[in-house]
Design a protein around this motif. Structure first.
Motif, PDB file in Angstrom:
ATOM      1  N   SER A 121      30.296 -46.731 -63.964  1.00  0.00           N
ATOM      2  CA  SER A 121      31.175 -47.834 -64.344  1.00  0.00           C
ATOM      3  C   SER A 121      31.050 -49.004 -63.379  1.00  0.00           C
ATOM      4  O   SER A 121      31.084 -50.167 -63.783  1.00  0.00           O
ATOM      5  N   ALA A 122      30.891 -48.704 -62.097  1.00  0.00           N
ATOM      6  CA  ALA A 122      30.693 -49.760 -61.108  1.00  0.00           C
ATOM      7  C   ALA A 122      29.392 -50.510 -61.369  1.00  0.00           C
ATOM      8  O   ALA A 122      29.322 -51.739 -61.239  1.00  0.00           O
ATOM      9  N   LEU A 123      28.346 -49.773 -61.783  1.00  0.00           N
ATOM     10  CA  LEU A 123      27.046 -50.387 -62.059  1.00  0.00           C
ATOM     11  C   LEU A 123      27.097 -51.290 -63.284  1.00  0.00           C
ATOM     12  O   LEU A 123      26.425 -52.325 -63.334  1.00  0.00           O
ATOM     13  N   THR A 124      27.915 -50.924 -64.277  1.00  0.00           N
ATOM     14  CA  THR A 124      27.956 -51.689 -65.526  1.00  0.00           C
ATOM     15  C   THR A 124      28.987 -52.811 -65.520  1.00  0.00           C
ATOM     16  O   THR A 124      29.070 -53.574 -66.485  1.00  0.00           O
ATOM     17  N   ASP A 125      29.766 -52.946 -64.453  1.00  0.00           N
ATOM     18  CA  ASP A 125      30.842 -53.934 -64.428  1.00  0.00           C
ATOM     19  C   ASP A 125      30.330 -55.352 -64.647  1.00  0.00           C
ATOM     20  O   ASP A 125      30.843 -56.077 -65.502  1.00  0.00           O
ATOM     21  N   ARG A 126      29.314 -55.757 -63.914  1.00  0.00           N
ATOM     22  CA  ARG A 126      28.817 -57.128 -64.043  1.00  0.00           C
ATOM     23  C   ARG A 126      28.146 -57.372 -65.400  1.00  0.00           C
ATOM     24  O   ARG A 126      28.450 -58.378 -66.058  1.00  0.00           O
ATOM     25  N   PRO A 127      27.241 -56.487 -65.864  1.00  0.00           N
ATOM     26  CA  PRO A 127      26.654 -56.711 -67.198  1.00  0.00           C
ATOM     27  C   PRO A 127      27.702 -56.758 -68.312  1.00  0.00           C
ATOM     28  O   PRO A 127      27.588 -57.559 -69.235  1.00  0.00           O
ATOM     29  N   ALA A 128      28.724 -55.910 -68.212  1.00  0.00           N
ATOM     30  CA  ALA A 128      29.774 -55.914 -69.236  1.00  0.00           C
ATOM     31  C   ALA A 128      30.480 -57.254 -69.283  1.00  0.00           C
ATOM     32  O   ALA A 128      30.774 -57.787 -70.360  1.00  0.00           O
ATOM     33  N   GLY A 129      30.760 -57.835 -68.109  1.00  0.00           N
ATOM     34  CA  GLY A 129      31.432 -59.124 -68.054  1.00  0.00           C
ATOM     35  C   GLY A 129      30.583 -60.258 -68.600  1.00  0.00           C
ATOM     36  O   GLY A 129      31.121 -61.245 -69.114  1.00  0.00           O
ATOM     37  N   VAL A 130      29.263 -60.134 -68.502  1.00  0.00           N
ATOM     38  CA  VAL A 130      28.362 -61.156 -69.043  1.00  0.00           C
ATOM     39  C   VAL A 130      28.298 -61.052 -70.563  1.00  0.00           C
ATOM     40  O   VAL A 130      28.386 -62.056 -71.287  1.00  0.00           O
ATOM     41  N   LEU A 131      28.141 -59.818 -71.067  1.00  0.00           N
ATOM     42  CA  LEU A 131      28.021 -59.614 -72.510  1.00  0.00           C
ATOM     43  C   LEU A 131      29.358 -59.794 -73.231  1.00  0.00           C
ATOM     44  O   LEU A 131      29.396 -60.265 -74.372  1.00  0.00           O
ATOM     45  N   LEU A 132      30.442 -59.400 -72.560  1.00  0.00           N
ATOM     46  CA  LEU A 132      31.784 -59.469 -73.156  1.00  0.00           C
ATOM     47  C   LEU A 132      32.722 -60.128 -72.151  1.00  0.00           C
ATOM     48  O   LEU A 132      33.388 -59.440 -71.372  1.00  0.00           O
ATOM     49  N   PRO A 133      32.758 -61.455 -72.107  1.00  0.00           N
ATOM     50  CA  PRO A 133      33.579 -62.151 -71.107  1.00  0.00           C
ATOM     51  C   PRO A 133      35.016 -61.653 -71.076  1.00  0.00           C
ATOM     52  O   PRO A 133      35.648 -61.466 -72.114  1.00  0.00           O
ATOM     53  N   GLY A 134      35.519 -61.432 -69.862  1.00  0.00           N
ATOM     54  CA  GLY A 134      36.869 -60.932 -69.678  1.00  0.00           C
ATOM     55  C   GLY A 134      36.956 -59.434 -69.514  1.00  0.00           C
ATOM     56  O   GLY A 134      37.954 -58.911 -69.017  1.00  0.00           O
ATOM     57  N   VAL A 135      35.889 -58.724 -69.926  1.00  0.00           N
ATOM     58  CA  VAL A 135      35.885 -57.263 -69.838  1.00  0.00           C
ATOM     59  C   VAL A 135      35.460 -56.838 -68.443  1.00  0.00           C
ATOM     60  O   VAL A 135      34.504 -57.373 -67.880  1.00  0.00           O
ATOM     61  N   ARG A 136      36.172 -55.879 -67.882  1.00  0.00           N
ATOM     62  CA  ARG A 136      35.822 -55.275 -66.606  1.00  0.00           C
ATOM     63  C   ARG A 136      35.728 -53.760 -66.777  1.00  0.00           C
ATOM     64  O   ARG A 136      36.475 -53.177 -67.564  1.00  0.00           O
ATOM     65  N   THR A 137      34.817 -53.126 -66.067  1.00  0.00           N
ATOM     66  CA  THR A 137      34.707 -51.668 -66.139  1.00  0.00           C
ATOM     67  C   THR A 137      35.162 -50.999 -64.846  1.00  0.00           C
ATOM     68  O   THR A 137      35.112 -49.775 -64.741  1.00  0.00           O
ATOM     69  N   GLY A 144      48.554 -49.188 -55.985  1.00  0.00           N
ATOM     70  CA  GLY A 144      47.390 -48.866 -55.175  1.00  0.00           C
ATOM     71  C   GLY A 144      46.332 -48.053 -55.896  1.00  0.00           C
ATOM     72  O   GLY A 144      45.443 -47.480 -55.255  1.00  0.00           O
ATOM     73  N   ARG A 145      46.403 -47.995 -57.210  1.00  0.00           N
ATOM     74  CA  ARG A 145      45.441 -47.213 -57.976  1.00  0.00           C
ATOM     75  C   ARG A 145      44.162 -47.997 -58.240  1.00  0.00           C
ATOM     76  O   ARG A 145      44.145 -49.222 -58.224  1.00  0.00           O
ATOM     77  N   ARG A 146      43.091 -47.247 -58.504  1.00  0.00           N
ATOM     78  CA  ARG A 146      41.824 -47.841 -58.922  1.00  0.00           C
ATOM     79  C   ARG A 146      41.418 -47.224 -60.251  1.00  0.00           C
ATOM     80  O   ARG A 146      41.749 -46.076 -60.535  1.00  0.00           O
ATOM     81  N   GLU A 147      40.645 -48.007 -61.052  1.00  0.00           N
ATOM     82  CA  GLU A 147      40.249 -47.542 -62.375  1.00  0.00           C
ATOM     83  C   GLU A 147      38.779 -47.812 -62.648  1.00  0.00           C
ATOM     84  O   GLU A 147      38.209 -48.787 -62.139  1.00  0.00           O
ATOM     85  N   TRP A 148      38.219 -46.935 -63.497  1.00  0.00           N
ATOM     86  CA  TRP A 148      36.852 -47.100 -63.975  1.00  0.00           C
ATOM     87  C   TRP A 148      36.820 -46.784 -65.464  1.00  0.00           C
ATOM     88  O   TRP A 148      37.466 -45.832 -65.920  1.00  0.00           O
ATOM     89  N   TYR A 149      36.067 -47.587 -66.220  1.00  0.00           N
ATOM     90  CA  TYR A 149      35.927 -47.380 -67.662  1.00  0.00           C
ATOM     91  C   TYR A 149      34.451 -47.151 -68.001  1.00  0.00           C
ATOM     92  O   TYR A 149      33.589 -47.950 -67.612  1.00  0.00           O
ATOM     93  N   GLY A 150      34.180 -46.078 -68.747  1.00  0.00           N
ATOM     94  CA  GLY A 150      32.824 -45.801 -69.214  1.00  0.00           C
ATOM     95  C   GLY A 150      32.802 -45.762 -70.728  1.00  0.00           C
ATOM     96  O   GLY A 150      33.417 -44.890 -71.343  1.00  0.00           O
ATOM     97  N   ALA A 151      32.110 -46.728 -71.364  1.00  0.00           N
ATOM     98  CA  ALA A 151      32.094 -46.834 -72.825  1.00  0.00           C
ATOM     99  C   ALA A 151      31.012 -45.957 -73.433  1.00  0.00           C
ATOM    100  O   ALA A 151      29.891 -45.875 -72.913  1.00  0.00           O
ATOM    101  N   ARG A 152      31.349 -45.312 -74.566  1.00  0.00           N
ATOM    102  CA  ARG A 152      30.406 -44.450 -75.275  1.00  0.00           C
ATOM    103  C   ARG A 152      30.192 -44.878 -76.723  1.00  0.00           C
ATOM    104  O   ARG A 152      29.347 -44.304 -77.412  1.00  0.00           O
ATOM    105  N   ASP A 153      30.936 -45.846 -77.193  1.00  0.00           N
ATOM    106  CA  ASP A 153      30.783 -46.334 -78.559  1.00  0.00           C
ATOM    107  C   ASP A 153      31.557 -47.640 -78.687  1.00  0.00           C
ATOM    108  O   ASP A 153      32.483 -47.904 -77.906  1.00  0.00           O
ATOM    109  N   LEU A 154      31.173 -48.469 -79.648  1.00  0.00           N
ATOM    110  CA  LEU A 154      31.856 -49.739 -79.889  1.00  0.00           C
ATOM    111  C   LEU A 154      31.687 -50.095 -81.362  1.00  0.00           C
ATOM    112  O   LEU A 154      30.568 -50.191 -81.858  1.00  0.00           O
TER     113      LEU A 154
END
Length: 204
Positions: A121-137, A144-154
């Motif tokens: 998810s950390a690796l895909t954060d920047r590409p996701a924001g380029v392809l889908l502006p506003g989206v963060r992974t 104090g929590r941290r989050e990660w999102y991993g997409a498998r379908d759209l």
């Protein structure tokens, strides 16, 4: 000491309406709380609501994201032949998904074990924001929590109808402006994303 991490597997739907209301639906098939669904809704005036089925889920979600009002209410989601029907307290929502586009096909090609890894998810954060502006992974959340999102379908949302307290919210529209519950938004183009969400808890 390693902070505990919680994993949620399911679907996130994001859509807007011509009244200016933006809706984010979570349908979690596996989670620390069992199966459940929740709704985050932001009205045109900026007021943010959480609709969650139990005090426990409402407490966890409102501790992770920011809302102006929280309501504990049954959130019933039914899916049949690409049509989603949602009844959640003051909200009645119905929408239909379409065929996958290139990003959906690309997401489906990602192995499931990768989407469960925060490093992916950390690796895909920047590409996701380029392809889908506003989206963060990945990002920081409340308490104090941290989050990660991993997409498998759209899949795109092709049609929708919604009412809030019996008032029609208008036709399907982009999620604009972006929602302000947390560090990122859903795609501007209405869509349903299959996702694995990892939440790392902060200090007790």
């Amino acid at each position: 000491m390693v902070a505990p991490r919680l994993r949620f597997d399911g679907w996130i739907a994001g859509l807007g309406t011509s009244s200016g209301t933006r809706i984010v639906l979570g349908r979690w098939q596996r989670s620390p709380f069992g199966r459940f669904s929740d709704v985050m809704l932001e009205r045109a005036d900026g007021e943010r609501f959480l609709l969650a089925p139990t005090p426990e889920t409402a407490g966890f979600i409102s501790g992770t994201y920011t809302f102006d009002a929280v309501r504990v209410t049954p959130v019933d989601v039914r899916v049949a032949d690409g049509t989603w029907t949602v009844a959640a307290g003051p909200l009645d929502l119905r929408f239909t998904t379409g065929r996958r586009g290139p990003l959906g096909l690309l997401s489906c090609a990602v192995p499931g074990f990768l989407t469960r890894r925060p490093a992916w998810s950390a690796l895909t954060d920047r590409p996701a924001g380029v392809l889908l502006p506003g989206v963060r992974t990945r990002g920081s959340a409340g308490a104090g929590r941290r989050e990660w999102y991993g997409a498998r379908d759209l899949r795109p949302v092709s049609a929708a109808s919604a009412a809030w307290e019996g008032q029609d919210l208008g036709e399907l529209a982009p999620v604009e402006p972006p929602v302000r519950f947390g560090f990122g938004s859903v795609p501007a183009r209405p869509a349903v994303t299959r996702v694995t969400t990892t939440v790392e808890l902060g200090p007790a």
